[in-house]
Motif scaffolding. Sequence first.
Motif, PDB file in Angstrom:
ATOM      1  N   VAL A  57       0.841  -1.199   0.000  1.00 43.25           N
ATOM      2  CA  VAL A  57       0.000   0.000   0.000  1.00 43.25           C
ATOM      3  C   VAL A  57       0.879   1.254   0.000  1.00 43.25           C
ATOM      4  CG1 VAL A  57      -1.605   1.326   1.441  1.00 43.25           C
ATOM      5  CG2 VAL A  57      -1.859  -1.152   1.264  1.00 43.25           C
ATOM      6  N   ASP A  58       0.464   2.255  -0.770  1.00 44.75           N
ATOM      7  CA  ASP A  58       1.106   3.574  -0.700  1.00 44.75           C
ATOM      8  C   ASP A  58       0.332   4.410   0.301  1.00 44.75           C
ATOM      9  OD1 ASP A  58       2.284   6.055  -1.072  1.00 44.75           O
ATOM     10  OD2 ASP A  58       1.152   6.469  -2.924  1.00 44.75           O
ATOM     11  N   ALA A  59       0.740   4.353   1.550  1.00 39.95           N
ATOM     12  CA  ALA A  59      -0.021   5.041   2.593  1.00 39.95           C
ATOM     13  C   ALA A  59       0.382   6.499   2.757  1.00 39.95           C
ATOM     14  CB  ALA A  59       0.137   4.305   3.925  1.00 39.95           C
ATOM     15  N   ASP A  60       1.602   6.837   2.382  1.00 42.66           N
ATOM     16  CA  ASP A  60       2.014   8.233   2.568  1.00 42.66           C
ATOM     17  C   ASP A  60       1.724   9.096   1.345  1.00 42.66           C
ATOM     18  OD1 ASP A  60       3.987   7.525   0.778  1.00 42.66           O
ATOM     19  OD2 ASP A  60       5.612   7.501   2.250  1.00 42.66           O
ATOM     20  N   GLY A  61       1.138   8.477   0.327  1.00 44.85           N
ATOM     21  CA  GLY A  61       0.626   9.248  -0.797  1.00 44.85           C
ATOM     22  C   GLY A  61       1.663   9.848  -1.728  1.00 44.85           C
ATOM     23  N   ASP A  62       2.869   9.282  -1.741  1.00 42.92           N
ATOM     24  CA  ASP A  62       3.872   9.833  -2.656  1.00 42.92           C
ATOM     25  C   ASP A  62       3.871   9.134  -4.013  1.00 42.92           C
ATOM     26  OD1 ASP A  62       5.042   7.392  -2.130  1.00 42.92           O
ATOM     27  OD2 ASP A  62       7.017   8.199  -1.617  1.00 42.92           O
ATOM     28  N   GLY A  63       2.889   8.247  -4.197  1.00 40.17           N
ATOM     29  CA  GLY A  63       2.758   7.585  -5.488  1.00 40.17           C
ATOM     30  C   GLY A  63       3.561   6.299  -5.611  1.00 40.17           C
ATOM     31  N   ARG A  64       4.320   5.949  -4.573  1.00 45.95           N
ATOM     32  CA  ARG A  64       5.116   4.712  -4.621  1.00 45.95           C
ATOM     33  C   ARG A  64       4.807   3.856  -3.404  1.00 45.95           C
ATOM     34  NH1 ARG A  64       9.141   8.567  -5.515  1.00 45.95           N
ATOM     35  NH2 ARG A  64       9.952   8.141  -3.443  1.00 45.95           N
ATOM     36  N   ARG A  65       4.755   2.571  -3.641  1.00 50.16           N
ATOM     37  CA  ARG A  65       4.579   1.633  -2.527  1.00 50.16           C
ATOM     38  C   ARG A  65       5.980   1.251  -2.066  1.00 50.16           C
ATOM     39  NH1 ARG A  65       0.643  -2.908  -4.726  1.00 50.16           N
ATOM     40  NH2 ARG A  65       2.074  -2.905  -6.496  1.00 50.16           N
ATOM     41  N   ASP A  66       6.428   1.901  -1.015  1.00 50.00           N
ATOM     42  CA  ASP A  66       7.835   1.775  -0.636  1.00 50.00           C
ATOM     43  C   ASP A  66       7.978   1.011   0.681  1.00 50.00           C
ATOM     44  OD1 ASP A  66      10.500   1.995  -0.133  1.00 50.00           O
ATOM     45  OD2 ASP A  66      10.557   4.194  -0.120  1.00 50.00           O
ATOM     46  N   ILE A  67       8.144  -0.304   0.575  1.00 44.95           N
ATOM     47  CA  ILE A  67       8.310  -1.117   1.798  1.00 44.95           C
ATOM     48  C   ILE A  67       9.779  -1.203   2.212  1.00 44.95           C
ATOM     49  CG2 ILE A  67       6.223  -2.487   1.430  1.00 44.95           C
ATOM     50  CD1 ILE A  67       8.080  -4.776   0.428  1.00 44.95           C
ATOM     51  N   ALA A  91       5.231   4.443   6.902  1.00 48.13           N
ATOM     52  CA  ALA A  91       3.780   4.472   6.660  1.00 48.13           C
ATOM     53  C   ALA A  91       3.387   3.355   5.698  1.00 48.13           C
ATOM     54  CB  ALA A  91       3.375   5.831   6.096  1.00 48.13           C
ATOM     55  N   ASP A  92       4.154   3.189   4.630  1.00 38.77           N
ATOM     56  CA  ASP A  92       3.851   2.145   3.649  1.00 38.77           C
ATOM     57  C   ASP A  92       4.091   0.752   4.242  1.00 38.77           C
ATOM     58  OD1 ASP A  92       3.476   4.345   2.059  1.00 38.77           O
ATOM     59  OD2 ASP A  92       4.898   3.774   0.495  1.00 38.77           O
ATOM     60  N   VAL A  93       5.141   0.638   5.044  1.00 39.64           N
ATOM     61  CA  VAL A  93       5.461  -0.661   5.657  1.00 39.64           C
ATOM     62  C   VAL A  93       4.314  -1.128   6.556  1.00 39.64           C
ATOM     63  CG1 VAL A  93       6.966  -1.787   7.364  1.00 39.64           C
ATOM     64  CG2 VAL A  93       7.968  -0.379   5.540  1.00 39.64           C
TER      65      VAL A  93
HETATM   66 CA   LIG Z   1       4.551   5.705  -0.516  1.00 43.19          CA
END
Ligand SMILES: [Ca+2]
Length: 447
Positions: A239-249, A254-256
């Motif tokens: 999930v891209d929870a921080d809204g920067d357009g990338r799903r960054d685990i 936030a995304d993790v």
């Molecule tokens: Ca993100």
Amino acid sequence: MKAKSQGFPEAAPRRIARLAVSFGCLCFSGALLIACAGANADVQATAQQAATAPASTDQTSEPARRDADFDRWLDQLRDEALREGISAETFDTAFAGISPIPRIIELDRRQPEFTLTFWRYFNNAISEERVQRGRALLQQHRDLLNQVEARYGVQPNYLVAFWGLETTYGDTFGNFPVIGALATLAHDTRRSDFFRGELLTALKILEAGDIAPSRMEGSWAGAMGHLQFMPSTYAAYAVDADGDGRRDIWGSYADVFASAGNFLSQVGWRRGEDWGQEVLLPASFDHSLASIATTPETWKSMREWASLGVTSASGYALPQSDQPAALIQPAGHSGPAFLVHHNYGRILQWNRSIFYAVAVGHLADRIAGGPALDAQAPEQDQRLTNDQVRELQSLLMNLGYDAGGVDGRLGPQTRSAIRDFQRSRSLPQDAFADPNLLAQLRSAARR
Ligand SMILES: [Ca+2]
């Protein structure tokens, strides 16, 4: 995530990916794979070691070379990738400088000599340092974790516990380039189809711009980032929870946390419910009520367990509730007993290992301030060699108990045969294999 265990029966925890499989990663979907069936725990252990091993030395000790066979294979893969919508630029950038990594083949072929015992696994998984760091990180990330709980219904202490077991809170992603690792395993013949699928999925992640190839790090088996998601798990649940357009685990907490929450929510996590608890059994307890399979097979209400004399680990009465629970004894009848609930099964969706599921649940409890286990590890934690497991299986078969073959793995069928043997000798029916059981089987065979 990675874990390991053994001895026990479970057929080994395998990680699922963890759904079904396991490797150290969530191999969720893949599951299959790994056929692992058996020794999952071992697999997990192996994967974990891989994450922390000084792999770089090994990787560079042999000259990187792409032989003609790998080049031909790569050409075919490139054609397939382009047909699936991956751009030539993404593909060529991802594979720049990539060649098979000999160390990965070595790790993949490694066979543990011994079964993994519950205590060996557990004591490694639940260190005091890991508990203390988990408590501190819970406070540090409380706002984010609360947001994830509000949205996905997974309690913060569980999110932190998964994180702690997977990568020691981000310390150990594994130092392998994911594309290189997956290409090595996809080019290898042992599980090519599974890893080819994961590799193509990883390329799609790069195509989407979620992560730069140079930052796409993971374990030797391709499990990625803070949560050790396999690419297919990532594709389905990140999930891209921080809204920067990338799903960054790899870099966004936030995304993790949201990705972990989304996965658990999607597999059926029940908001606010616990995984289970350690319990005490009366001396006369019928251990055949303990479940053998990784997915527990014997369920009763808490009220029924209470009526059988089961109490909390601190000796208090269990709640008179209708909540279903199953009993597990991962170290046999002389080890700890746990009553587990629905969410225990959701942990198994992440990694199909009983040892792993107990460790996540217990670490979550400890992070929330709960006590250490009441049960104590024996002075000598006895384990079997894989050869002894084969001998045990042969003896069972010779005595007329169907152990399901002689494969050196303590799967459900072997455990069921052990229980039948125990029943016939009026022994505690915990279906547990240890040197003592082996001695009893040898003795029975001589008669
Ligand atoms: Ca993100």
